[in-house]
Write a protein that holds these residues in place. Structure first.
Motif, mmCIF file in Angstrom:
data_model
loop_
_atom_site.group_PDB
_atom_site.id
_atom_site.type_symbol
_atom_site.label_atom_id
_atom_site.label_comp_id
_atom_site.label_asym_id
_atom_site.label_seq_id
_atom_site.Cartn_x
_atom_site.Cartn_y
_atom_site.Cartn_z
ATOM 1 N N GLU A 98 -9.106 0.832 -1.874
ATOM 2 C CA GLU A 98 -8.491 2.178 -2.654
ATOM 3 C C GLU A 98 -7.588 2.422 -3.037
ATOM 4 O O GLU A 98 -7.470 3.360 -4.261
ATOM 5 C CB GLU A 98 -8.653 3.189 -1.047
ATOM 6 C CG GLU A 98 -7.538 3.655 -0.318
ATOM 7 C CD GLU A 98 -7.707 2.496 0.349
ATOM 8 O OE1 GLU A 98 -6.909 3.043 1.002
ATOM 9 O OE2 GLU A 98 -8.319 1.936 0.323
ATOM 10 N N VAL A 99 -6.722 1.978 -2.963
ATOM 11 C CA VAL A 99 -5.485 1.924 -3.976
ATOM 12 C C VAL A 99 -5.592 0.265 -5.836
ATOM 13 O O VAL A 99 -3.976 0.340 -5.513
ATOM 14 C CB VAL A 99 -3.839 1.515 -3.208
ATOM 15 C CG1 VAL A 99 -3.781 2.273 -1.820
ATOM 16 C CG2 VAL A 99 -3.722 0.127 -2.646
ATOM 17 N N LYS B 102 0.945 -0.922 0.075
ATOM 18 C CA LYS B 102 -0.221 0.123 -0.323
ATOM 19 C C LYS B 102 0.913 1.114 -0.059
ATOM 20 O O LYS B 102 1.145 2.386 -0.708
ATOM 21 C CB LYS B 102 -1.151 0.444 1.245
ATOM 22 C CG LYS B 102 -2.021 1.146 1.536
ATOM 23 C CD LYS B 102 -1.045 2.595 2.187
ATOM 24 C CE LYS B 102 -1.352 2.235 3.336
ATOM 25 N NZ LYS B 102 -1.521 2.890 4.870
ATOM 26 N N ASN C 231 0.618 4.562 -3.050
ATOM 27 C CA ASN C 231 0.836 5.536 -2.880
ATOM 28 C C ASN C 231 1.944 6.572 -2.589
ATOM 29 O O ASN C 231 2.508 7.770 -3.329
ATOM 30 C CB ASN C 231 0.702 5.739 -1.311
ATOM 31 C CG ASN C 231 -1.258 4.927 -0.991
ATOM 32 O OD1 ASN C 231 -1.700 5.438 -1.463
ATOM 33 N ND2 ASN C 231 -1.314 4.924 0.529
ATOM 34 N N ARG D 251 -6.914 -1.674 -8.314
ATOM 35 C CA ARG D 251 -7.620 -1.287 -9.245
ATOM 36 C C ARG D 251 -8.370 -2.954 -9.829
ATOM 37 O O ARG D 251 -9.194 -2.836 -10.491
ATOM 38 C CB ARG D 251 -6.676 -0.390 -10.489
ATOM 39 C CG ARG D 251 -7.473 -0.179 -12.057
ATOM 40 C CD ARG D 251 -6.975 0.785 -12.679
ATOM 41 N NE ARG D 251 -7.193 1.724 -12.462
ATOM 42 C CZ ARG D 251 -6.688 2.899 -13.169
ATOM 43 N NH1 ARG D 251 -6.340 2.861 -14.050
ATOM 44 N NH2 ARG D 251 -7.241 4.113 -12.619
ATOM 45 N N GLU E 123 -1.791 6.625 -7.837
ATOM 46 C CA GLU E 123 -3.183 6.425 -8.038
ATOM 47 C C GLU E 123 -2.589 4.721 -7.671
ATOM 48 O O GLU E 123 -2.263 3.657 -7.423
ATOM 49 C CB GLU E 123 -2.930 6.979 -9.713
ATOM 50 C CG GLU E 123 -2.665 5.687 -10.392
ATOM 51 C CD GLU E 123 -2.424 6.198 -11.685
ATOM 52 O OE1 GLU E 123 -3.847 5.886 -12.125
ATOM 53 O OE2 GLU E 123 -1.226 7.648 -12.598
ATOM 54 N N PRO E 124 -4.327 4.293 -8.121
ATOM 55 C CA PRO E 124 -5.001 2.698 -7.154
ATOM 56 C C PRO E 124 -3.854 2.038 -8.974
ATOM 57 O O PRO E 124 -3.819 2.992 -10.102
ATOM 58 C CB PRO E 124 -5.560 3.210 -7.167
ATOM 59 C CG PRO E 124 -6.764 4.611 -7.614
ATOM 60 C CD PRO E 124 -5.447 4.984 -8.359
#
Length: 276
Positions: free
Chosen positions: A115-116, A83, A87, A118, A92-93
Motif C-alpha cells: 500500500e505504500v 514503511k 507514512n 507506487r 502517500e505511496p
C-alpha cells in the motif's frame, strides 16, 4: 531546495526538489546499501529533483540515523522502517529506489507493505544466492561483529571498483563512509545481509507495483543472471544490465542508471491512471 532532517524515530534524510516542483509531485525515496549513506544518490537527486519530490534516507545505524534497539536485525525491520518513513514523512505511496541491501529492503517493502509502494527499482539486488557465496559473506560478517575495530573498507572497495582509476573519487567517498560510519550499525546490517539468499520467488510473484531490476554487467555478487531471473518472476518487471559496470552503478554509471530510472518513473506515473 535541499535540506536535511531527522524523523522522531531517528531516521535522517535529505530532501531535494527544485522550487518549481509542485507539492503534489510524485515522491521518490532512495535507499543506500550496507555501510553507505544517503549521499551515494547525489547524482540522482541532482537530476530528478527538477521533476519529483526526492528523499534519500540514511538507513538505521547508518549515516546520521540512529541504531534500531535490537542486536539481531531482519530485512523486515528495515522494511518496517521504510514503511514508517513513507507514512509519517511523505503521507502517500512513493516510488522506492534501492541499491544492494537497499534494493532488498525496497523489494521486501513491496511484498509486505504494497500500500505504500507506487513502484520499486532494485539496483544490484541478490536472488537465490548460492550457499558457497553466502558462506564467505557470513564468515566476514561474524568477524566484523567480533572485532569492530578492524578494517572494513579494503575488501568492498576492491570488489566494487577493481582499482579502476576512472572511479578514484567515488571509491574514496565509499571508503570514507565505510571507515567513518557507525561500526556497530554496519556490522549488524552486514550480518543481516549475509544471511539473505534473496526474496523468494513466491514472494516476488506477489509484487503488484511496476518493478525495475538493474545491475552491472561485471557485478559478480549481484549478477545479471539474478536480475534477469527476478524480472521473469515479478508480474510487471523489466531488467536492465549496465555494460562494464560493477556494484556501485548509480555512482560510476550515473548517466545509464538515470536514463533507465527516467523511463521507469514515467511508467510509474501512468500506472493505474495515477495523475502526475
Amino acid at each position: 531546495m535541499k535540506w536535511s532532517r531527522k524523523t522522531s524515530d531517528g531516521i535522517a534524510y535529505h530532501y531535494n526538489a527544485s522550487n518549481s516542483v509542485d507539492e503534489k509531485a510524485i515522491p521518490i525515496v532512495f535507499i543506500h546499501g550496507v555501510g553507505l549513506r544517503a549521499e551515494s544518490w547525489e547524482q540522482q537527486l541532482a537530476v530528478f529533483g527538477d521533476q519529483y519530490r526526492c528523499f534519500a534516507i540514511d538507513m538505521p545505524g547508518h549515516g546520521d540515523s540512529e541504531l534500531l534497539d535490537k542486536p539481531t536485525l531482519t530485512l523486515d525491520d528495515f522494511a518496517e522502517a521504510l514503511k514508517n518513513f513513507i507514512n509519517n514523512v511523505i503521507g502517500e505511496p512513493a516510488i522506492v529506489v534501492g541499491h544492494s541491501l537497499g534494493a532488498m529492503t525496497a523489494l521486501q517493502t513491496a511484498v509486505t507493505y504494497p500500500e505504500v509502494i507506487r513502484g520499486v527499482a532494485a539496483l544490484n539486488a541478490i536472488f537465490d544466492r548460492a550457499d558457497s557465496a553466502a558462506q564467505k559473506v557470513q564468515s566476514r560478517a561474524e568477524s566484523l561483529l567480533d572485532n569492530l575495530e578492524q578494517n572494513v573498507s579494503d575488501q568492498p572497495i576492491a570488489r566494487w571498483f577493481d582499482k579502476d582509476s576512472k572511479y578514484q573519487v567515488q571509491a574514496q567517498m565509499c571508503r570514507d563512509w565505510l571507515d567513518n560510519g557507525n561500526r556497530l550499525g554496519y556490522a549488524r546490517a552486514y550480518r543481516m545481509f549475509a544471511y539473505l539468499s534473496g526474496i523468494s520467488a513466491a514472494q516476488l510473484q506477489t509484487i503488484i507495483a511496476p518493478t525495475l531490476l538493474l545491475t552491472g554487467e561485471l557485478d559478480a555478487n549481484s549478477s545479471p543472471e539474478m536480475s534477469l531471473a527476478m524480472a521473469n518472476i515479478v508480474p510487471d518487471a523489466r531488467a536492465v544490465i549496465v555494460p562494464k559496470a560493477r556494484h556501485m552503478t548509480q555512482m560510476t554509471h550515473a548517466s545509464e542508471v538515470n536514463s533507465a530510472l527516467k523511463l521507469f518513473f514515467e511508467q510509474c506515473t501512468t500506472h493505474g491512471n495515477i495523475d502526475a
